[in-house]
Design an enzyme around this catalytic site. Structure first.
Site, PDB file in Angstrom:
ATOM      1  N   ASP A   1       0.577  -1.381   0.293  1.00  8.47           N
ATOM      2  CA  ASP A   1       0.067   0.069  -0.113  1.00  8.47           C
ATOM      3  C   ASP A   1       0.831   1.407  -0.117  1.00  8.47           C
ATOM      4  O   ASP A   1       1.909   1.371   0.683  1.00  8.47           O
ATOM      5  CB  ASP A   1      -1.017   0.204   1.260  1.00  8.47           C
ATOM      6  CG  ASP A   1      -1.608  -1.113   1.585  1.00  8.47           C
ATOM      7  OD1 ASP A   1      -1.507  -2.246   1.075  1.00  8.47           O
ATOM      8  OD2 ASP A   1      -2.177  -1.277   2.678  1.00  8.47           O
TER       9      ASP A   1
ATOM     10  N   GLU B   1     -10.533  -2.567   4.176  1.00  9.73           N
ATOM     11  CA  GLU B   1      -9.406  -1.851   4.688  1.00  9.73           C
ATOM     12  C   GLU B   1      -9.052  -0.689   4.095  1.00  9.73           C
ATOM     13  O   GLU B   1      -9.819  -0.308   3.269  1.00  9.73           O
ATOM     14  CB  GLU B   1      -8.238  -2.947   4.056  1.00  9.73           C
ATOM     15  CG  GLU B   1      -8.333  -4.403   4.379  1.00  9.73           C
ATOM     16  CD  GLU B   1      -7.081  -5.213   3.910  1.00  9.73           C
ATOM     17  OE1 GLU B   1      -6.405  -5.994   4.961  1.00  9.73           O
ATOM     18  OE2 GLU B   1      -6.639  -5.208   2.540  1.00  9.73           O
TER      19      GLU B   1
HETATM   20  C1  FRU Z   1      -3.894  -3.684   2.739  1.00 12.10           C
HETATM   21  C2  FRU Z   1      -3.229  -4.045   4.008  1.00 12.10           C
HETATM   22  C3  FRU Z   1      -3.670  -3.090   5.008  1.00 12.10           C
HETATM   23  C4  FRU Z   1      -2.529  -3.361   6.095  1.00 12.10           C
HETATM   24  C5  FRU Z   1      -1.123  -3.559   5.163  1.00 12.10           C
HETATM   25  C6  FRU Z   1      -0.521  -4.455   5.656  1.00 12.10           C
HETATM   26  O1  FRU Z   1      -3.130  -4.148   1.578  1.00 12.10           O
HETATM   27  O2  FRU Z   1      -3.616  -5.561   4.092  1.00 12.10           O
HETATM   28  O3  FRU Z   1      -4.884  -3.322   5.696  1.00 12.10           O
HETATM   29  O4  FRU Z   1      -2.371  -2.125   6.847  1.00 12.10           O
HETATM   30  O5  FRU Z   1      -1.986  -4.201   3.962  1.00 12.10           O
HETATM   31  O6  FRU Z   1       0.852  -4.490   4.955  1.00 12.10           O
END
Ligand code: FRU
Length: 540
Positions: free
Chosen positions: A54, A236
């Site tokens: 992300d 998320e």
């Molecule tokens: C989304 C996610 C988020 C989390 C991150 C962990 O892709 O699962 O929810 O904070 O990646 O790397």
């Protein structure tokens, strides 16, 4: 790596040690002699080495766009999460900086956001200058392994040197977990109308809103989403921001949510609600939720745009909202066939809101800064796209397989049913296709096809079939505006809605472009479709 970088309970500062894990200031798009260098994108941001997911903490401050990202510098699959860091003055060229936040004894550093604390409400500022404050999630791996539910909590860190070094707050976590397993990804903004910091956070099957006067003390305000549509996976990376509706000038609030699994065409994907925000509660506008053609409003119908959010504090000349997403999908992100680095971000995109027959909808355009990357123009000069093929040889482009394309097609007076725009290698054996169909059964839809676009067998779910997006209009010209990179396509249809983003891995670069249409011309109809305008630009 868990356990390094912080004194228990005390304030911990980024150290030279952590900084050395990322090469300083290498051009983001530099090609290396690595075996997978031919897969390294030219338009798109990639980490110097190692794993990326992300985008995080996107913020504009003192002439620099900061992009942080979920990063594991020591491996090419997901692992102990850090915040990698890069800056840009123009959203187009990125300079890699040392890692901003590294895991410590409280856990991995998961996704979050960053703000400019202009009023120094946090008290972290020095010398009358506003600090940058980052909010992130601590993910306590040991607690998760021990079977606990409360292993994610929210924390903050600050910087007084333009984001070059960061100090974690001694009072972390600022929001402890309340027994929700998936409790993460705080996105914060200064809510000027209500004179408070507002945070939106993912909490499993919903989002939660919190507010704060100082970024340290947070009060729970409300929940949204448990009874809204779309629950095939966990929610998320939410974000809430205001945007003017272009037609009426009225401000509406956009709530972005990412879902995994359950995306538009499988795996992970991002959708949105349009509604109103009163400082404590989000209310969706009813007419903006299910449309006759689609029950969920998707940001992107492609497989490869996830966890995207927008930049905070962009100079407010025209209130620009700039979005970037992670150009991959949790279905196969850990297996894609690159080895020295893994994954890229989407291009920066400008978001606008529009009142349409299908509700109030987000439109996306490549950020205007990308015009800078237009090099030599190759006009597409055929008057019609007809049966049979017209092939354009792009083998002379300075960067093979890397170009921008914009074409407008008049659909009137033709009963052609399908349009194919096929990008292929010199032999034609491997190809990626972008299409439009008005055949019955696939009525009025755009699609992409990567089934024969090179390596696909690293994961059966990578290319099981076509990726499809509805065409919202039945009228007017059809427009296909796309950026093709060595291993991806971002296609903005009809002025930015729908959008379709895909990655692919051809053995040899795609150097041929074929335009063709199918369907017989009926009486009084012409064969093929007429090309109103068409251009290709090489990468500058
Ligand atoms: C989304 C996610 C988020 C989390 C991150 C962990 O892709 O699962 O929810 O904070 O990646 O790397």
């Amino acid at each position: 790596l868990l356990g390094c970088g912080g004194a228990p309970g005390g304030e911990s500062t980024s150290t030279a040690d952590q900084a050395s894990t990322a090469p300083a200031a290498a051009p983001a798009n530099e090609k290396s002699a690595a075996p997978d260098a031919h897969y390294r994108p030219a338009y798109h941001f990639t980490p110097p080495a190692g794993w990326m997911n992300d985008p995080n903490g996107m913020v504009y401050f003192e002439g620099e766009y900061h992009l942080f990202y979920q990063h594991f510098p020591d491996g090419n699959t997901w692992g102990p999460m850090h915040w990698g860091h890069a800056v840009s003055s123009d959203l187009v060229t990125w300079e890699h900086l040392p890692i901003a936040l590294a895991p410590d004894e409280k856990g991995y550093i998961f996704s979050g956001s960053a703000v400019v604390d202009r009023g120094n409400t946090s008290g972290f500022g020095q010398g009358g200058r506003p600090p940058l404050v980052a909010m992130f999630t601590y993910h306590d791996m040991a607690a998760e392994k021990a079977g606990k539910q409360d292993f994610q909590s929210q924390a903050i860190a600050y910087s007084n040197d333009r984001g070059r070094t960061w100090t974690k707050y001694a009072g972390n976590p600022v929001i402890p977990n309340q027994g929700v397993r998936d409790f993460r990804d705080p996105k914060v903004f200064w809510d000027a109308a209500h004179r408070q910091w507002t945070m939106v956070l993912a909490a499993q099957d919903r989002v939660q809103f919190f507010s704060s006067p100082d970024l340290k003390n947070w009060t729970y305000r409300s929940d949204f989403g448990a009874s809204a549509p779309n629950h095939a996976g966990v929610w998320e990376c939410p974000e809430l921001f205001p945007l003017k509706i272009s037609e009426s000038g009225e401000t509406a609030w956009v709530l972005l949510v990412s879902i995994n699994p359950g995306g538009a065409n499988g795996g992970s994907g991002t959708f949105y609600f349009v509604g109103d925000w009163d400082g404590s509660t989000f209310r969706p506008r009813k007419e903006a939720i299910p449309t006759p053609q689609d029950t969920v409003q998707w940001v992107d119908y492609g497989r490869d745009n996830y966890a995207g959010v927008t930049f905070s504090d962009v100079p407010a000349t025209d209130g620009r909202r700039i979005f970037m997403g992670w150009m991959s999908n949790w279905d196969y992100a850990n297996e894609v066939p690159t080895t020295t680095w893994r994954s890229a971000m989407t291009l920066p995109r400008e978001l606008t809101l529009h009142d349409t027959d299908f509700g109030t909808r987000l439109h996306q355009q490549p950020a205007r800064e990308l015009l800078k990357l237009r090099g030599q123009r190759i006009p597409l000069e055929m008057p019609r796209i007809g049966d049979g093929t017209t092939t354009i040889d792009l083998s002379q482009l300075p960067a093979a397989g890397v170009f921008e394309l914009d074409l407008t097609i008049d659909l009137v007076d033709s009963d052609a049913e399908e349009l194919y725009l096929t990008l292929s290698d010199a032999t034609g054996e491997q190809f990626y296709r972008v299409g439009y169909s008005r055949r019955s059964g696939v009525d009025n839809a755009f699609f992409t096809d990567r089934r024969q676009a090179g390596q696909t067998d690293f994961r059966p779910s990578f290319a099981p079939g076509l990726t499809v997006a509805p065409r919202w209009s039945n009228e007017g010209n059809l427009r296909i505006h796309a950026f093709f990179d060595r291993t991806s396509a971002e296609v903005f249809f009809d002025g930015g809605d729908p959008v379709l983003t895909d990655i692919f891995f051809p053995t040899e670069p795609f150097t041929q472009l074929t335009l063709e249409s199918y369907g017989s011309a009926g009486e009084g109809m012409q064969e093929g479709w007429s090309l109103v305008e068409g251009s290709i630009w090489a990468l500058e």
